[in-house]
Design a protein around this motif. Sequence first.
Motif, PDB file in Angstrom:
ATOM      1  N   LEU A 145     -25.611  69.080  -3.531  1.00 35.80           N
ATOM      2  CA  LEU A 145     -26.536  68.120  -2.920  1.00 35.80           C
ATOM      3  C   LEU A 145     -26.364  68.093  -1.403  1.00 35.80           C
ATOM      4  CD1 LEU A 145     -28.462  65.632  -2.901  1.00 35.80           C
ATOM      5  CD2 LEU A 145     -26.437  64.231  -3.364  1.00 35.80           C
ATOM      6  N   PHE A 146     -25.138  67.895  -0.928  1.00 31.67           N
ATOM      7  CA  PHE A 146     -24.896  67.820   0.511  1.00 31.67           C
ATOM      8  C   PHE A 146     -25.257  69.141   1.195  1.00 31.67           C
ATOM      9  CE2 PHE A 146     -22.761  63.940  -0.473  1.00 31.67           C
ATOM     10  CZ  PHE A 146     -22.640  63.241   0.715  1.00 31.67           C
ATOM     11  N   SER A 147     -24.895  70.242   0.580  1.00 31.70           N
ATOM     12  CA  SER A 147     -25.175  71.550   1.190  1.00 31.70           C
ATOM     13  C   SER A 147     -26.676  71.796   1.282  1.00 31.70           C
ATOM     14  CB  SER A 147     -24.511  72.661   0.358  1.00 31.70           C
ATOM     15  OG  SER A 147     -23.104  72.525   0.354  1.00 31.70           O
ATOM     16  N   ALA A 148     -27.391  71.457   0.216  1.00 26.05           N
ATOM     17  CA  ALA A 148     -28.836  71.694   0.209  1.00 26.05           C
ATOM     18  C   ALA A 148     -29.543  70.854   1.259  1.00 26.05           C
ATOM     19  CB  ALA A 148     -29.396  71.390  -1.187  1.00 26.05           C
ATOM     20  N   VAL A 149     -29.116  69.599   1.425  1.00 24.28           N
ATOM     21  CA  VAL A 149     -29.732  68.739   2.431  1.00 24.28           C
ATOM     22  C   VAL A 149     -29.413  69.248   3.835  1.00 24.28           C
ATOM     23  CG1 VAL A 149     -29.761  66.422   3.421  1.00 24.28           C
ATOM     24  CG2 VAL A 149     -29.763  66.712   0.938  1.00 24.28           C
ATOM     25  N   MET A 150     -28.152  69.603   4.079  1.00 20.44           N
ATOM     26  CA  MET A 150     -27.777  70.109   5.400  1.00 20.44           C
ATOM     27  C   MET A 150     -28.481  71.424   5.730  1.00 20.44           C
ATOM     28  SD  MET A 150     -25.828  68.104   7.158  1.00 20.44           S
ATOM     29  CE  MET A 150     -25.180  69.251   8.388  1.00 20.44           C
ATOM     30  N   ASP A 151     -28.824  72.210   4.695  1.00 26.89           N
ATOM     31  CA  ASP A 151     -29.472  73.500   4.922  1.00 26.89           C
ATOM     32  C   ASP A 151     -30.984  73.375   5.154  1.00 26.89           C
ATOM     33  OD1 ASP A 151     -27.110  74.869   4.693  1.00 26.89           O
ATOM     34  OD2 ASP A 151     -27.392  75.428   2.584  1.00 26.89           O
ATOM     35  N   GLN A 152     -31.536  72.180   4.930  1.00 26.91           N
ATOM     36  CA  GLN A 152     -32.969  71.997   5.158  1.00 26.91           C
ATOM     37  C   GLN A 152     -33.285  72.150   6.652  1.00 26.91           C
ATOM     38  OE1 GLN A 152     -34.540  72.302   2.074  1.00 26.91           O
ATOM     39  NE2 GLN A 152     -35.879  70.643   2.755  1.00 26.91           N
ATOM     40  N   PRO A 153     -34.280  72.943   7.010  1.00 27.07           N
ATOM     41  CA  PRO A 153     -34.639  73.101   8.423  1.00 27.07           C
ATOM     42  C   PRO A 153     -34.948  71.750   9.063  1.00 27.07           C
ATOM     43  CG  PRO A 153     -35.769  74.729   7.081  1.00 27.07           C
ATOM     44  CD  PRO A 153     -35.113  73.779   6.126  1.00 27.07           C
ATOM     45  N   GLY A 154     -34.329  71.500  10.210  1.00 25.66           N
ATOM     46  CA  GLY A 154     -34.554  70.258  10.937  1.00 25.66           C
ATOM     47  C   GLY A 154     -33.503  69.198  10.711  1.00 25.66           C
ATOM     48  N   VAL A 155     -32.690  69.332   9.654  1.00 25.29           N
ATOM     49  CA  VAL A 155     -31.639  68.350   9.383  1.00 25.29           C
ATOM     50  C   VAL A 155     -30.410  68.688  10.223  1.00 25.29           C
ATOM     51  CG1 VAL A 155     -30.065  67.389   7.669  1.00 25.29           C
ATOM     52  CG2 VAL A 155     -32.433  67.849   7.055  1.00 25.29           C
ATOM     53  N   LYS A 156     -29.956  67.722  11.018  1.00 22.97           N
ATOM     54  CA  LYS A 156     -28.773  67.930  11.852  1.00 22.97           C
ATOM     55  C   LYS A 156     -27.558  67.137  11.373  1.00 22.97           C
ATOM     56  CE  LYS A 156     -31.285  69.079  16.084  1.00 22.97           C
ATOM     57  NZ  LYS A 156     -31.495  68.769  17.533  1.00 22.97           N
ATOM     58  N   ARG A 157     -27.822  66.020  10.668  1.00 26.55           N
ATOM     59  CA  ARG A 157     -26.715  65.175  10.206  1.00 26.55           C
ATOM     60  C   ARG A 157     -27.083  64.557   8.870  1.00 26.55           C
ATOM     61  NH1 ARG A 157     -27.695  64.258  15.386  1.00 26.55           N
ATOM     62  NH2 ARG A 157     -29.068  62.501  14.888  1.00 26.55           N
ATOM     63  N   VAL A 158     -26.063  64.240   8.094  1.00 26.09           N
ATOM     64  CA  VAL A 158     -26.273  63.548   6.831  1.00 26.09           C
ATOM     65  C   VAL A 158     -25.233  62.439   6.715  1.00 26.09           C
ATOM     66  CG1 VAL A 158     -24.789  65.116   5.507  1.00 26.09           C
ATOM     67  CG2 VAL A 158     -26.569  63.820   4.340  1.00 26.09           C
ATOM     68  N   SER A 159     -25.644  61.304   6.179  1.00 24.66           N
ATOM     69  CA  SER A 159     -24.732  60.186   5.968  1.00 24.66           C
ATOM     70  C   SER A 159     -25.017  59.592   4.591  1.00 24.66           C
ATOM     71  CB  SER A 159     -24.901  59.133   7.067  1.00 24.66           C
ATOM     72  OG  SER A 159     -26.251  58.709   7.156  1.00 24.66           O
ATOM     73  N   VAL A 160     -24.228  58.585   4.194  1.00 24.22           N
ATOM     74  CA  VAL A 160     -24.382  57.995   2.862  1.00 24.22           C
ATOM     75  C   VAL A 160     -24.425  56.479   2.981  1.00 24.22           C
ATOM     76  CG1 VAL A 160     -23.171  59.925   1.794  1.00 24.22           C
ATOM     77  CG2 VAL A 160     -21.908  57.848   2.354  1.00 24.22           C
TER      78      VAL A 160
END
Length: 502
Positions: free
Chosen positions: A282-297
């Motif tokens: 899940l985290f890897s797929a979201v971070m790999d989306q073009p335009g995504v620079k950061r992810v939080s929870v």
Amino acid sequence: MAEVVLTMDRTLASNYRGGMFMGFSACVPKGIIPDWLYFSVFCPSVEYDGETGEVKEAPLGIRRIEAQLRREGYDVTVVHPDAVHKAIDEDTIAVGISEIDPQGMGPATTTFTSFSGKPAYMKVCFEDLMDRIRELKDRYEFGVFMGGPGAWQVAETFPRFGIDFLIMGEGEYVVGEVVRRIEEGDRGPEIVRGEPVAAEDIPTIVNPTTNGIVEVARGCGRGCKFCSPDMRELRSFPLSKILEDVDVNVRRGHEEILLHAEDVLRYKADGWRPNVEAVLELFSAVMDQPGVKRVSVSHVALSTVCQFDERLGEISEVAGVGELIPWMGAQVGVETGSPRLMAEHMPGKVAPYKVEEWPDVVEQAFGIMNDHGWVPCGTLILGLPGETEDDVMMTVELLDRLRDYKSFIVPLFFVPIGESRLSDHDFFTPKKLTEAHWEIILKCVDHDLKWLPELYEEYARANGHGPLVKLAIRALTWYGRRKIFKSALRWCSREIVEAVLG
């Protein structure tokens, strides 16, 4: 003009300067600070179209209802509360409102407002909004429905706000029928109860959410007695659906995605056992989306953190903790240090561990999170039904154990949430506070003021804030400690205040 207009109170029409947890400022009593300061610094407005009133981003719940109604063939727009008059006319069939805490009865709000006697911003803004909608309703004769997590607070009073249908629970399965009934001339008043929605039936959002919030699972399944019945069934969303919601947000300018669930680390879990590989995917797929620079929870559970153990570091590595972001914050439920109260009200929160291990689970989880760059924001519940002085002192002892872990801890009063299994109990109020309760409150203040400067300096360094801002935070921390010291003397003994705050 749209057939269905959706809106929210002014405190929800904000992105809180990118800090979602700043949304708790809506629980603050109105009048503590000047309104201009509150609405400019803590709760600035989201952008909206000056001609139509349509907002650029909106709370996730409204976006789901917007998507569902569009799926059912309705023309829908989500508008700013200050601009509802621009979106409503004789073609409007229905107006829908989504609320979190419309009467200021939530745990954080009752805690923050009970000492001042003044209403919270969220309550004031909700009632202001409903005044405007009632005036428009008299002119155009549309129907009004309301839902959201705070719907229970107006279950007995909703007709006086001009609300025709109150949706309790999840709304996707029932909101279309409610609008059809309104279209046919039905004006209730009626409470409509929604059922838990299957993951595959939840519609993909069509417009961006506040701060790029993306739902990864719904429900909880741990069965805490004080919680809403909607939380009883955990449903994880297909990764493809999650990535569709991410894409909607990224295409509209969101570079950070906030993954939301009651426990993000239980995504696709097998019972109590977390599915570590699925969470990593899940985290890897979201971070790999073009335009995504950061992810939080948003939230994680302490018992799940303990099961992740060292593998939490793999999540940190994927999310770039320490590089892209200074730390990963997450809200966690500590609730109490008493195993007896855990056994009575929330044994599922401890699972798969034994309830008598709860204080050790909490401390271990705080340590694991700190080891891997995570900062827990913990909540405590004061006044759980059946609480004794011994239970309170166990929480005091747990706070002592947590002092050296980088974290925030917030004490909240017990609230009998409507339709929960504890709904027939009384609210906890300041009159019921014992000196041991005050020791908890002061220890939380002391704990938070200890860690605030360091946390902010790390955040400021990552975001390019200057030294003057850092100095101001340290000065405010020093001032806050002195102010709270003096104020606490009105409520409890000098011995306790001096012992905790020095």
